[in-house]
Write a protein that holds these residues in place. Structure first.
Motif, PDB file in Angstrom:
ATOM      1  N   LEU A   1      79.988 -16.594 -20.432  1.00  0.00           N
ATOM      2  CA  LEU A   1      78.688 -17.009 -19.109  1.00  0.00           C
ATOM      3  C   LEU A   1      77.701 -17.338 -20.046  1.00  0.00           C
ATOM      4  N   ALA A   2      77.220 -15.776 -20.514  1.00  0.00           N
ATOM      5  CA  ALA A   2      75.998 -15.900 -21.867  1.00  0.00           C
ATOM      6  C   ALA A   2      75.438 -17.320 -22.212  1.00  0.00           C
ATOM      7  N   GLU A   3      76.413 -17.712 -22.984  1.00  0.00           N
ATOM      8  CA  GLU A   3      76.591 -18.764 -23.956  1.00  0.00           C
ATOM      9  C   GLU A   3      75.613 -20.048 -23.134  1.00  0.00           C
ATOM     10  N   LEU A   4      76.667 -19.966 -22.314  1.00  0.00           N
ATOM     11  CA  LEU A   4      76.582 -21.533 -21.243  1.00  0.00           C
ATOM     12  C   LEU A   4      75.190 -21.808 -20.440  1.00  0.00           C
ATOM     13  N   ILE A   5      74.887 -20.249 -19.147  1.00  0.00           N
ATOM     14  CA  ILE A   5      74.132 -20.324 -18.939  1.00  0.00           C
ATOM     15  C   ILE A   5      72.189 -20.332 -19.267  1.00  0.00           C
ATOM     16  N   LYS A   6      71.868 -19.352 -21.770  1.00  0.00           N
ATOM     17  CA  LYS A   6      70.822 -19.614 -21.599  1.00  0.00           C
ATOM     18  C   LYS A   6      70.996 -17.935 -21.049  1.00  0.00           C
ATOM     19  N   TYR A   7      71.402 -16.685 -20.934  1.00  0.00           N
ATOM     20  CA  TYR A   7      70.648 -15.304 -20.489  1.00  0.00           C
ATOM     21  C   TYR A   7      71.278 -14.545 -21.664  1.00  0.00           C
ATOM     22  N   ASP A   8      70.473 -13.432 -21.521  1.00  0.00           N
ATOM     23  CA  ASP A   8      71.210 -12.644 -22.824  1.00  0.00           C
ATOM     24  C   ASP A   8      72.509 -11.709 -21.984  1.00  0.00           C
ATOM     25  N   VAL A   9      73.171 -11.729 -22.536  1.00  0.00           N
ATOM     26  CA  VAL A   9      74.496 -10.524 -21.766  1.00  0.00           C
ATOM     27  C   VAL A   9      73.759  -9.139 -21.422  1.00  0.00           C
ATOM     28  N   ARG A  10      72.698  -8.975 -21.879  1.00  0.00           N
ATOM     29  CA  ARG A  10      72.593  -7.190 -21.174  1.00  0.00           C
ATOM     30  C   ARG A  10      71.842  -8.291 -19.763  1.00  0.00           C
ATOM     31  N   THR A  11      71.604  -8.691 -19.769  1.00  0.00           N
ATOM     32  CA  THR A  11      70.969  -9.590 -18.428  1.00  0.00           C
ATOM     33  C   THR A  11      71.879  -9.437 -17.409  1.00  0.00           C
ATOM     34  N   ILE A  12      72.871 -10.262 -17.796  1.00  0.00           N
ATOM     35  CA  ILE A  12      74.230 -10.417 -16.292  1.00  0.00           C
ATOM     36  C   ILE A  12      74.557  -9.457 -16.283  1.00  0.00           C
ATOM     37  N   ARG A  13      75.158  -8.055 -17.205  1.00  0.00           N
ATOM     38  CA  ARG A  13      75.173  -6.883 -16.706  1.00  0.00           C
ATOM     39  C   ARG A  13      74.311  -6.798 -16.309  1.00  0.00           C
ATOM     40  N   GLU A  14      73.716  -6.358 -16.280  1.00  0.00           N
ATOM     41  CA  GLU A  14      71.638  -5.231 -15.470  1.00  0.00           C
ATOM     42  C   GLU A  14      71.475  -5.810 -14.748  1.00  0.00           C
ATOM     43  N   SER A  15      71.249  -7.040 -14.712  1.00  0.00           N
ATOM     44  CA  SER A  15      70.298  -7.787 -13.808  1.00  0.00           C
ATOM     45  C   SER A  15      70.989  -8.416 -12.473  1.00  0.00           C
ATOM     46  N   LEU A  16      71.706  -9.644 -13.331  1.00  0.00           N
ATOM     47  CA  LEU A  16      72.610 -10.634 -11.976  1.00  0.00           C
ATOM     48  C   LEU A  16      74.150  -9.783 -11.436  1.00  0.00           C
ATOM     49  N   LYS A  17      75.096  -9.277 -12.232  1.00  0.00           N
ATOM     50  CA  LYS A  17      76.255  -8.735 -11.842  1.00  0.00           C
ATOM     51  C   LYS A  17      75.563  -7.878 -10.903  1.00  0.00           C
ATOM     52  N   ASP A  18      76.363  -8.023  -8.963  1.00  0.00           N
ATOM     53  CA  ASP A  18      76.107  -7.254  -8.191  1.00  0.00           C
ATOM     54  C   ASP A  18      74.870  -7.174  -7.986  1.00  0.00           C
ATOM     55  N   ARG A  19      73.872  -8.722  -7.993  1.00  0.00           N
ATOM     56  CA  ARG A  19      73.358  -8.961  -6.879  1.00  0.00           C
ATOM     57  C   ARG A  19      72.896 -10.459  -6.729  1.00  0.00           C
ATOM     58  N   VAL A  20      73.316 -11.109  -7.827  1.00  0.00           N
ATOM     59  CA  VAL A  20      72.770 -12.600  -7.564  1.00  0.00           C
ATOM     60  C   VAL A  20      75.138 -13.174  -7.827  1.00  0.00           C
ATOM     61  N   LEU A  21      75.640 -12.149  -8.430  1.00  0.00           N
ATOM     62  CA  LEU A  21      77.050 -12.725  -9.163  1.00  0.00           C
ATOM     63  C   LEU A  21      77.885 -11.383  -8.173  1.00  0.00           C
ATOM     64  N   PHE A  22      78.790 -11.891  -7.618  1.00  0.00           N
ATOM     65  CA  PHE A  22      79.650 -11.195  -6.427  1.00  0.00           C
ATOM     66  C   PHE A  22      80.681 -10.364  -7.421  1.00  0.00           C
ATOM     67  N   GLU A  23      81.792  -9.822  -6.852  1.00  0.00           N
ATOM     68  CA  GLU A  23      82.921  -9.298  -7.474  1.00  0.00           C
ATOM     69  C   GLU A  23      83.753 -10.314  -6.263  1.00  0.00           C
ATOM     70  N   GLY A  24      85.051 -11.530  -6.319  1.00  0.00           N
ATOM     71  CA  GLY A  24      85.728 -11.131  -6.120  1.00  0.00           C
ATOM     72  C   GLY A  24      85.536 -13.162  -5.298  1.00  0.00           C
TER      73      GLY A  24
END
Length: 76
Positions: A11-34
């Motif tokens: 996902l990080a490669e496709l949207i040009k975000y750092d893996v850490r940013t996805i895990r710490e900033s996007l997950k559960d704030r912008v990207l939701f489980e389910g």
């Protein structure tokens, strides 16, 4: 409908975000489980649903939060 499941790294490669940013900033704030990701077989591994992310990536994000009695927040 077939779904494309991606690891955090893919996902990080496709949207040009750092893996850490996805895990710490996007997950559960912008990207939701389910909606945007699942935990297959109830495990720790996370797989992101590319079609759901593609659909929502260009939408403006709502900053509406509803406080819950247990101290958590609901995304309204």
């Amino acid at each position: 409908m077939l779904k494309t499941y991606l690891t955090t790294e893919e996902l990080a490669e496709l949207i040009k975000y750092d893996v850490r940013t996805i895990r710490e900033s996007l997950k559960d704030r912008v990207l939701f489980e389910g909606v945007h990701y699942i935990r297959p077989f109830g495990g720790r591994k996370i797989l992101y649903i590319w079609e759901a992310i593609q659909k929502d990536i260009s939408k403006p994000q709502s900053r509406t939060f509803i406080p819950m009695a247990n101290g958590g927040i609901a995304h309204g």
